[in-house]
Design a protein around this motif. Structure first.
Motif, mmCIF file in Angstrom:
data_model
loop_
_atom_site.group_PDB
_atom_site.id
_atom_site.type_symbol
_atom_site.label_atom_id
_atom_site.label_comp_id
_atom_site.label_asym_id
_atom_site.label_seq_id
_atom_site.Cartn_x
_atom_site.Cartn_y
_atom_site.Cartn_z
ATOM 1 N N ALA A 17 29.198 33.732 40.493
ATOM 2 C CA ALA A 17 28.212 32.656 40.510
ATOM 3 C C ALA A 17 28.043 32.062 39.113
ATOM 4 C CB ALA A 17 26.879 33.179 41.028
ATOM 5 N N GLY A 18 27.991 32.927 38.103
ATOM 6 C CA GLY A 18 27.874 32.441 36.732
ATOM 7 C C GLY A 18 29.071 31.611 36.307
ATOM 8 N N ALA A 19 30.273 32.055 36.675
ATOM 9 C CA ALA A 19 31.484 31.313 36.308
ATOM 10 C C ALA A 19 31.506 29.934 36.950
ATOM 11 C CB ALA A 19 32.717 32.123 36.724
ATOM 12 N N LEU A 39 31.531 26.239 35.072
ATOM 13 C CA LEU A 39 32.516 25.189 35.343
ATOM 14 C C LEU A 39 31.838 23.852 35.629
ATOM 15 C CD1 LEU A 39 35.287 26.892 37.518
ATOM 16 C CD2 LEU A 39 35.527 25.910 35.229
ATOM 17 N N VAL A 40 30.750 23.874 36.391
ATOM 18 C CA VAL A 40 30.004 22.645 36.660
ATOM 19 C C VAL A 40 29.452 22.074 35.360
ATOM 20 C CG1 VAL A 40 27.988 21.685 37.836
ATOM 21 C CG2 VAL A 40 29.442 23.337 39.018
ATOM 22 N N CYS A 41 28.929 22.930 34.484
ATOM 23 C CA CYS A 41 28.427 22.463 33.191
ATOM 24 C C CYS A 41 29.536 21.816 32.366
ATOM 25 C CB CYS A 41 27.820 23.626 32.412
ATOM 26 S SG CYS A 41 26.298 24.288 33.114
ATOM 27 N N ALA A 78 34.682 25.563 29.793
ATOM 28 C CA ALA A 78 35.597 25.934 30.868
ATOM 29 C C ALA A 78 36.289 27.261 30.551
ATOM 30 C CB ALA A 78 36.620 24.837 31.097
ATOM 31 N N GLY A 79 36.627 27.461 29.281
ATOM 32 C CA GLY A 79 37.231 28.729 28.883
ATOM 33 C C GLY A 79 36.275 29.891 29.056
#
Length: 413
Positions: free
Chosen positions: A308-310, A314-316, A393-394
């Protein structure tokens, strides 16, 4: 079956599920949590005053950055070694020695007149930070009732986050009222108070040392290093390394990314880290109840929380949410990762062989220090090129890889 037997069975009562009083468990959890808070406080013993050191000693950003690298290298190597010491002599004396190192580091900082003095502070604080996880978790696993371990791990993570939150306010606040040398004397007084309280309540921190086997049986089993042949230990190490790299990106670069990408003010940008950490603390509080209710599913809970955090990161990274939306999404990311914290520690407990708690926790948690040491340098290269979205993203990618590591732990426990 005789009448006497039936009568005895009728009057026999099953032992209570949790015979240890709540007050006793709560005292142990509180004392260990206080000690853990001092550890996280010491992570930021130098960083909040970097601008002051740059001004007073004529240092560069690279100079002060090296202080943190030295801190985490010493802490990481020392943490792996400290686990062996905890298993040999018990957690309590090691814990007292660690806080004493913080006390000496603060006194040295208050008298520093050069970069060499600051480097000595970083080395002493790193040495003091090294034993905390193997010592803390050895005490919790031995002294807290199994039914309350989920809550214990939750409180442990929560107090760590509060230590991170307290350090900048404490050091910068006293510096603004007096000067930075007084701030470090104040930190020394703080450590003396914590050490005195723990010594007063030292009976609650005592741990049993597992008797060492004979030389012949140790040789047959591979000796003290036999646990290092277990693949699950290295899957745990990989999980801590990867998940911590994401946290280091947020702590180091989130304010700069917010300011550069969304044009928010310095105050709002700085609020990003505070929001992430506070929501992470709230997530750990909730995660304690989740871990206690689902002790057999810890690896799946961790995997879901990190996934969920990942996805949120990605959305951010897309920039679609704007400044305020990204701030909220990062705060929710902190909450999601925090929920997995207590189950993460439960997952490590299940993967730990009997009698090797200190060694396993020391080795596994050294991945945390390595993540803090590597991440700013690696992702700093992306930041230097202005690749802000790529940096987020990384961070999402390595957090996603930690999901794979969590699943790997579950399959091999």
């Amino acid at each position: 079956m005789s009448t006497a037997t039936l009568t005895a069975d009728a009057h026999r009562q099953d032992p209570p599920l949790n015979p240890v009083p709540l007050r006793q468990d709560a005292a142990v959890i509180g004392l260990v949590g206080l000690a853990h808070g001092t550890s996280h406080f010491s992570h930021l013993l130098l960083a909040p005053l970097f601008p002051v050191f740059i001004r007073d000693f004529g240092l560069s950003f690279s100079d002060v950055g090296l202080l943190m690298t030295v801190f985490f290298i010493i802490s990481g190597v020392g943490q792996a070694l400290a686990g062996f010491l905890v298993d040999r002599v018990g957690a309590r004396p090691v814990l007292f020695a660690a806080i004493s190192c913080f006390l000496v580091a603060s006194l040295v900082a208050s008298q520093a007149t050069s970069y060499a003095g600051l480097m000595a502070v970083a080395m002493l604080a790193g040495l003091g930070n090294a034993p905390f996880h193997p010592a803390d978790f050895t005490i919790l696993n031995q002294r807290v009732s199994p039914q309350r371990l989920g809550y214990a791990f939750s409180a442990h993570g929560l107090t760590g986050n509060l230590g991170w939150a307290l350090a900048p306010a404490f050091l910068v606040g006293i510096t603004s009222l007096a000067d930075w040398r007084t701030a470090y004397l104040g930190a020394a007084v703080l450590y003396v108070g914590v050490l005195a309280l723990l010594f007063w309540q030292r009976d609650k921190l005592r741990t049993e040392v597992v008797p060492r086997s004979t030389a012949a049986s140790r040789a047959a089993s591979g000796g003290d290093l036999a646990f290092m042949r277990l693949p699950v230990v290295w899957w745990c190490f990989a999980f801590f390394l990867l998940s911590t790299m994401t946290l280091a990106v947020i702590q180091s670069f989130a304010p700069s990314i917010m300011k550069a990408v969304h044009g928010v003010s310095v105050e709002v940008a700085t609020l990003t880290v505070s929001a992430y950490m506070l929501c992470g603390a709230l997530g750990m509080l909730v995660g304690g109840f989740v871990a206690a209710a689902n002790p057999l599913s810890s690896d799946r809970i961790v995997a879901l929380a990190m996934a969920a955090g990942a996805l949120l990161l990605l959305v951010c990274a897309t920039g679609w949410l704007g400044g305020q939306g990204t701030l909220v999404a990062l705060a929710i990311t902190g909450f999601a990762v925090g929920v997995g914290g207590p189950s993460r520690d439960m997952m490590i407990k299940k993967a730990t062989p009997k009698g090797a708690t200190g060694r396993v926790y020391g080795t596994v948690y050294s991945g945390l220090d390595l993540g803090f040491a590597l991440s700013p340098a690696l992702f700093g290269l992306l930041m230097d090129r202005g690749w802000y979205a790529t940096t987020l993203a990384g961070a999402a990618l390595v957090l996603g890889l930690s999901v794979v590591a969590a699943v790997g732990v579950g399959r091999r426990t």
